[in-house]
Design a protein around this motif. Structure first.
Motif, PDB file in Angstrom:
ATOM      1  N   MET A   2     -52.996 -93.877 -27.545  1.00  0.00           N
ATOM      2  CA  MET A   2     -54.205 -94.454 -26.953  1.00  0.00           C
ATOM      3  C   MET A   2     -55.377 -94.271 -27.902  1.00  0.00           C
ATOM      4  O   MET A   2     -55.515 -93.225 -28.541  1.00  0.00           O
ATOM      5  CB  MET A   2     -54.523 -93.797 -25.597  1.00  0.00           C
ATOM      6  CG  MET A   2     -53.437 -93.966 -24.557  1.00  0.00           C
ATOM      7  SD  MET A   2     -53.810 -93.084 -23.011  1.00  0.00           S
ATOM      8  CE  MET A   2     -55.285 -93.955 -22.488  1.00  0.00           C
TER       9      MET A   2
ATOM     10  N   ASP B 113     -57.574 -99.001 -25.712  1.00  0.00           N
ATOM     11  CA  ASP B 113     -56.294 -99.707 -25.729  1.00  0.00           C
ATOM     12  C   ASP B 113     -55.156 -98.706 -25.829  1.00  0.00           C
ATOM     13  O   ASP B 113     -55.375 -97.535 -26.168  1.00  0.00           O
ATOM     14  CB  ASP B 113     -56.223-100.692 -26.897  1.00  0.00           C
ATOM     15  CG  ASP B 113     -57.288-101.779 -26.797  1.00  0.00           C
ATOM     16  OD1 ASP B 113     -57.663-102.126 -25.666  1.00  0.00           O
ATOM     17  OD2 ASP B 113     -57.740-102.260 -27.846  1.00  0.00           O
ATOM     18  N   ALA B 114     -53.956 -99.169 -25.545  1.00  0.00           N
ATOM     19  CA  ALA B 114     -52.799 -98.273 -25.599  1.00  0.00           C
ATOM     20  C   ALA B 114     -51.565 -99.030 -26.068  1.00  0.00           C
ATOM     21  O   ALA B 114     -51.403-100.225 -25.792  1.00  0.00           O
ATOM     22  CB  ALA B 114     -52.538 -97.651 -24.230  1.00  0.00           C
TER      23      ALA B 114
ATOM     24  N   VAL C 100     -50.150 -97.885 -14.872  1.00  0.00           N
ATOM     25  CA  VAL C 100     -51.323 -97.156 -15.335  1.00  0.00           C
ATOM     26  C   VAL C 100     -51.799 -96.296 -14.170  1.00  0.00           C
ATOM     27  O   VAL C 100     -52.141 -96.828 -13.098  1.00  0.00           O
ATOM     28  CB  VAL C 100     -52.436 -98.125 -15.777  1.00  0.00           C
ATOM     29  CG1 VAL C 100     -53.656 -97.341 -16.246  1.00  0.00           C
ATOM     30  CG2 VAL C 100     -51.935 -99.038 -16.888  1.00  0.00           C
TER      31      VAL C 100
ATOM     32  N   GLY D 185     -48.687-102.300 -15.123  1.00  0.00           N
ATOM     33  CA  GLY D 185     -48.960-102.652 -16.507  1.00  0.00           C
ATOM     34  C   GLY D 185     -48.018-103.727 -17.005  1.00  0.00           C
ATOM     35  O   GLY D 185     -47.996-104.037 -18.194  1.00  0.00           O
TER      36      GLY D 185
ATOM     37  N   MET E 171     -51.478-102.649 -24.293  1.00  0.00           N
ATOM     38  CA  MET E 171     -52.325-102.779 -23.119  1.00  0.00           C
ATOM     39  C   MET E 171     -53.779-102.570 -23.492  1.00  0.00           C
ATOM     40  O   MET E 171     -54.095-101.686 -24.302  1.00  0.00           O
ATOM     41  CB  MET E 171     -51.903-101.775 -22.045  1.00  0.00           C
ATOM     42  CG  MET E 171     -50.578-102.111 -21.380  1.00  0.00           C
ATOM     43  SD  MET E 171     -50.031-100.824 -20.226  1.00  0.00           S
ATOM     44  CE  MET E 171     -49.124 -99.765 -21.342  1.00  0.00           C
TER      45      MET E 171
ATOM     46  N   VAL F 238     -57.753 -99.681 -21.210  1.00  0.00           N
ATOM     47  CA  VAL F 238     -57.163 -98.431 -20.712  1.00  0.00           C
ATOM     48  C   VAL F 238     -58.122 -97.290 -21.019  1.00  0.00           C
ATOM     49  O   VAL F 238     -58.399 -96.999 -22.185  1.00  0.00           O
ATOM     50  CB  VAL F 238     -55.792 -98.174 -21.356  1.00  0.00           C
ATOM     51  CG1 VAL F 238     -55.193 -96.881 -20.832  1.00  0.00           C
ATOM     52  CG2 VAL F 238     -54.854 -99.340 -21.094  1.00  0.00           C
ATOM     53  N   SER F 239     -58.636 -96.623 -19.985  1.00  0.00           N
ATOM     54  CA  SER F 239     -59.576 -95.515 -20.197  1.00  0.00           C
ATOM     55  C   SER F 239     -58.820 -94.266 -20.621  1.00  0.00           C
ATOM     56  O   SER F 239     -57.625 -94.108 -20.321  1.00  0.00           O
ATOM     57  CB  SER F 239     -60.367 -95.235 -18.916  1.00  0.00           C
ATOM     58  OG  SER F 239     -59.497 -94.902 -17.855  1.00  0.00           O
TER      59      SER F 239
ATOM     60  N   VAL G  98     -56.516 -91.881 -18.123  1.00  0.00           N
ATOM     61  CA  VAL G  98     -55.361 -92.361 -17.373  1.00  0.00           C
ATOM     62  C   VAL G  98     -54.080 -91.884 -18.033  1.00  0.00           C
ATOM     63  O   VAL G  98     -54.080 -91.385 -19.174  1.00  0.00           O
ATOM     64  CB  VAL G  98     -55.348 -93.905 -17.284  1.00  0.00           C
ATOM     65  CG1 VAL G  98     -56.650 -94.415 -16.694  1.00  0.00           C
ATOM     66  CG2 VAL G  98     -55.071 -94.535 -18.646  1.00  0.00           C
TER      67      VAL G  98
ATOM     68  N   LEU H  11     -49.708 -93.100 -18.347  1.00  0.00           N
ATOM     69  CA  LEU H  11     -48.778 -94.216 -18.213  1.00  0.00           C
ATOM     70  C   LEU H  11     -47.443 -93.720 -17.682  1.00  0.00           C
ATOM     71  O   LEU H  11     -47.012 -92.612 -18.009  1.00  0.00           O
ATOM     72  CB  LEU H  11     -48.573 -94.911 -19.557  1.00  0.00           C
ATOM     73  CG  LEU H  11     -49.827 -95.432 -20.271  1.00  0.00           C
ATOM     74  CD1 LEU H  11     -49.447 -96.098 -21.583  1.00  0.00           C
ATOM     75  CD2 LEU H  11     -50.604 -96.396 -19.392  1.00  0.00           C
TER      76      LEU H  11
END
Length: 230
Positions: free
Chosen positions: A150, A154-155, A175, A185, A199, A202-203, A206, A208
């Motif tokens: 991450m 973005d991730a 997510v 997701g 993705m 994405v903060s 979070v 996955l």
């Protein structure tokens, strides 16, 4: 040197760094595995958006040719060698124009797919090479590993060696927000047990997760997560 695996897989190192890292690879099995996984993830992103030319293209072109009048009707006595040449020339012209229009559509679609693939590759490279990236890797229940990287909102989620899902099912990504709420997701596409996804939005707080769901996905998980990253 361990932090250069992603950059090496994406050909983002200069000549000096590349040679140093390749010497490092000779004695580092872990980095060798990481390079392979990152390279496969980058390749799979392009495959996800690539679209072959429509299979019915030739049939459509030939059908248009059959429906298109080639030359005006003429008395039988006027049909001579030159007229046949004109007829054939007209048929070829119609074929070329029709094929050109159809192929132009295909070319535009392929151009759009190429642009999308490039955007995905650029986003992935930005995440994997960011100095502020956060990485996590865990074993997936049932086999294989999953890696999350991450950065900058973005991730990238990549999987390796995951067994095929049961018939009629697939792997769905989730997510998980700080409050425990879960948002889909999308489905993770695999090829021989390997796959990846990019993705956005994405903060950093979070995590996955990956579950097995019916084909097409679920609104909420119906099985326990096979792995949770973050």
């Amino acid at each position: 040197m361990h932090d250069l695996s992603a950059a090496y897989a994406l050909n983002a190192l200069d000549e000096v760094e590349r040679r140093r890292f390749e010497r490092h690879l000779d004695d580092c099995p872990a980095c060798t595995v990481e390079v392979r996984e990152f390279a496969e993830a980058a390749a799979s992103l392009a495959e996800r958006v690539a679209e072959p030319a429509p299979g019915a293209l030739r049939e459509r072109v030939m059908a248009d040719v059959a429906r298109t009048r080639q030359v005006p009707s003429r008395p039988a006595r006027s049909v001579r060698g030159p007229s046949w040449r004109r007829a054939l020339t007209g048929a070829a012209a119609v074929l070329l124009v029709t094929a050109g229009a159809a192929l132009g559509t295909v070319a535009w679609q392929q151009h759009q797919a190429a642009e999308q693939a490039q955007e995905l590759a650029d986003g992935m490279a930005r995440v994997l090479t960011s100095p502020e990236r956060v990485e996590a890797r865990h074993t997936v229940a049932g086999g294989g590993t999953a890696t999350m990287v991450m950065a900058e909102g973005d991730a990238v989620l990549s999987a390796a060696g995951i067994p095929a899902a049961p018939h009629g099912h697939g792997y769905q990504m989730w997510v998980i927000a700080a409050d425990g709420s879960m948002q889909s997701g999308g489905m993770l596409k695999l090829a021989d047990g390997d796959g990846s996804a990019f993705m956005t939005g994405v903060s950093p707080d979070v995590s996955l997760a990956l579950t097995i769901e019916p084909e097409g996905g679920s609104d909420q998980p119906t099985t326990e997560p096979l792995v949770q990253l973050g």
